[in-house]
Design an enzyme around this catalytic site. Structure first.
Site, PDB file in Angstrom:
ATOM      1  CG  HIS A 203      -1.662   1.293   1.397  1.00 30.46           C
ATOM      2  ND1 HIS A 203      -2.409   1.852   0.387  1.00 30.46           N
ATOM      3  CD2 HIS A 203      -1.786   2.136   2.460  1.00 30.46           C
ATOM      4  CE1 HIS A 203      -2.961   2.974   0.812  1.00 30.46           C
ATOM      5  NE2 HIS A 203      -2.600   3.159   2.059  1.00 30.46           N
TER       6      HIS A 203
ATOM      7  CG  HIS B 219      -0.884   7.680   0.761  1.00 27.67           C
ATOM      8  ND1 HIS B 219      -1.612   8.606   1.456  1.00 27.67           N
ATOM      9  CD2 HIS B 219      -1.217   6.485   1.289  1.00 27.67           C
ATOM     10  CE1 HIS B 219      -2.348   7.994   2.389  1.00 27.67           C
ATOM     11  NE2 HIS B 219      -2.122   6.704   2.296  1.00 27.67           N
TER      12      HIS B 219
ATOM     13  CG  ASP C  31       4.428  -5.388 -21.208  1.00 26.09           C
ATOM     14  OD1 ASP C  31       3.909  -6.096 -22.094  1.00 26.09           O
ATOM     15  OD2 ASP C  31       5.341  -4.571 -21.440  1.00 26.09           O
TER      16      ASP C  31
ATOM     17  CG  HIS D 244      -6.701   5.657   0.957  1.00 25.77           C
ATOM     18  ND1 HIS D 244      -7.187   4.931   2.028  1.00 25.77           N
ATOM     19  CD2 HIS D 244      -5.384   5.783   1.170  1.00 25.77           C
ATOM     20  CE1 HIS D 244      -6.185   4.650   2.843  1.00 25.77           C
ATOM     21  NE2 HIS D 244      -5.097   5.157   2.346  1.00 25.77           N
TER      22      HIS D 244
ATOM     23  CE1 TYR E  65      10.380  -8.621 -21.751  1.00 21.25           C
ATOM     24  CE2 TYR E  65      10.541  -9.574 -19.558  1.00 21.25           C
ATOM     25  CZ  TYR E  65      10.804  -8.536 -20.445  1.00 21.25           C
ATOM     26  OH  TYR E  65      11.499  -7.432 -19.997  1.00 21.25           O
TER      27      TYR E  65
END
Lengths: 231, 231, 231, 231
Positions: free
Chosen positions: A94, A96, A119, A170, A228
């Site tokens: 998480h 910001h 991708d 948020h 890839y």
């Protein structure tokens, strides 16, 4: 206990400021151990300069601290809900981060406009709704997890195909098979949010990536026929 | 074999993150050796921290690995098509650099709006079309090269006068007489994409650079009467 | 005298360029000592490379230099007015940080559009009006402080709940319980100004954060029932 | 000869990439010696990593190389015209810095919208017109200087009160009493161009700084009654 996972979570937390995704303590990384069904998470509000691997907190899926002298991240209940609902994921991030937070504040999904997106994310990254007053009172961080799960259920999304979400007002949560890939997905989401905002400024009629190109790019990197990278 | 070229390609690959043009492994540089008709290219999906000059892969123009233990970049067939079609070029760069990718996502050519552009690109940098489903199925990376070549043929552009292109929904390819100049052109294109987007925000009626100033700036640096720099 | 406070103010001043908030000498930090009723402030126009903790100037609330060989910051009278009017604050920062200065130049309040804002500022950050010719003649820097105080009185804002302000056409002042938290609030304000500008570009109808989310985020970090961080 | 001035010019050139104003060799700094009526300028197209103070070139006001083994900057004739027309200046900087170049490409003057501007530039920074075909043929770099001088004459601007200009479709020139202050003015102009563009995005009706605040800020730093900084 879980010393190696603590080291991984510690390193993944340090990667956030290194990639410019957070300032001060505005972020957290966790990783899950399927054997013990515990997860390891950053302590709450501790500065990255002072933090050590030993400060990582071990928590169970009911948010009970199993080991650790510090309070776990205040967002711990969100992580727990996600590990319970999405058993295929092993790490959560998480932040910001600036551009993803701007999209989150705008309340808009992040459409797949280019191959940088394709991708990693197989389609739009959804923006989950605000919590109601009732949900906030019930337990803000736990219900935040529930709203993410609700969003993925309603839209019939697979967590490893779209490994991230925005929370309205948020910022982003991203995840992956482990803490390292969750961080990588956070970097990609931030970059895609920047590219897409700039694209809209250049051409407000810019179209989304055609499905055929989205398929090609996602599937050359993911799934049975991926080619890839190295074996 | 081609040890010096491997070192040049290795250094040019390292220059991409140094100039802020790529994150993780989202880019590749190659360079061509006219004598052997081989080119040297970055291995696929290998991190820049771990990569060494010895990891560079030697490939022929039919994409056959001549030397090297690792898979070459997944974009190798695009490079091969360009070296075949544009014999005057000696180095190629592909990135997902932020501002150029935003232009690519917008589907717009990059017009020559200033002398920063004119010092390197003699006119607009074109945006090449999306591939069709048929082309994707035929061979995505090879056909990507073909669409670039088609774009330059249709517009009657000379590859060293306009040493770069955008791929719609993807990002830039640039090239030059060697790997180093291809990197430099990638830096210029990214910067020009940023300047031009900002220019449009300031003044949506901003005009392109007059032809006389475009001519002057391009020709004082390039061609028979150039007088910029040292002898 | 006040050697420890000088060191704190010195370190807080150095933090401004480290966080990218200022160029050259375009900023200043001070901190207040309630016992002596003096404050310590950066000298005027001295470069950060040459400055030492011993160069910090001790001033009283009437702007009289108590100790120090150099002129205090030209903004000293603004700081003095704020310490007198807002006895709960212990540190003040002034910068011309880019995104906050752009909001200041736009003459707009910074609305609470996300939780990054709500974690620090309990509502909009106000933009204070231009000074009149009379006020400029009376004493520009002193009257600047008075206009800030007027703004907070008129809007019935508490200085520690909204620890910052924009000055129309100028830039931000932030404050806190000490110099360190005043710097942190300057970082947050700059980041929020960037996020909010980008949000408006994405969606000019983007709504402010609902009051219930603003309450939740502010109050989980501040006040009697805060549960963020360690004890 | 002029060894100290060479060192100053060398250091001022190095300051350009340090402040993020240029990439590669896209800029130049010179400084004037009133006694000899020579000026010292960066060599053309030499990389900053390889350049030494001894590579600086001494030129007279007719662009004749007085000392130095390398070609002087291709923009040398522009510098010479400015030193002749503006005897009060002692240093000149030219860059293609991103935000100032975007304003130059937009063809707009940079209005005084804030005190960051007013602390250095006493009013709008003008954007000078494109050169005609005739002027380009006569001598592009010399005529560029003439157009700058024309712009300042027509608008009745004093070079040290407005120490910079934009060239339409090109980028900024700034100057000052010496090379160091010319660099500082280039940093300010770049920052002001960024702030003002962002301000317009926030509020397209944002007003210019009132004349009374422009006067106050400019005059507290410049002129007989300045009180900013140390004696």
């Amino acid at each position: 206990m879980l010393e190696q996972l603590k080291e991984e979570v510690f390193q993944a937390n340090l990667a956030l400021p290194k990639h410019g995704l957070i300032k001060y303590t505005w972020g957290n990384v966790s990783a899950y151990d399927p054997e013990t069904q515990y997860f390891v998470i950053k302590p709450s509000g501790v500065s990255y300069e002072e933090m050590t691997a030993a400060d990582m907190v071990v928590v169970d899926l009911d948010n009970k601290v199993i080991e650790g002298k510090m309070n776990p991240s205040s967002d711990t209940p969100t992580h727990a809900v996600l590990y319970k609902a999405f058993p295929e994921i092993g790490g959560i991030v998480h932040t910001h981060s600036t551009w993803a937070a701007a999209w989150a504040q705008s309340g808009l999904d992040v459409p797949a406009m280019g191959t940088t997106h394709a991708d990693t994310f197989y389609g739009s990254v959804p923006c989950a709704r605000f919590l109601s007053q009732y949900e906030i009172d019930e337990g803000y961080e736990h219900e935040t997890g529930s709203v993410i799960v609700e969003t993925f259920r309603e839209r019939e999304l697979k967590p490893l195909e779209v490994p991230g979400v925005l929370l309205h007002g948020h910022g982003p949560f991203t995840w992956g098979k482990d803490a390292h890939s969750a961080v990588m997905n956070a970097v990609v989401l931030e970059e895609v949010c920047k590219m897409n905002l700039l694209t809209r400024q250049l051409n407000s009629f810019a179209e989304e990536l055609p499905q055929r190109v989205l398929d090609k790019h996602y599937l050359r990197k993911h799934g049975a026929n991926a080619y890839y990278g190295q074996k």
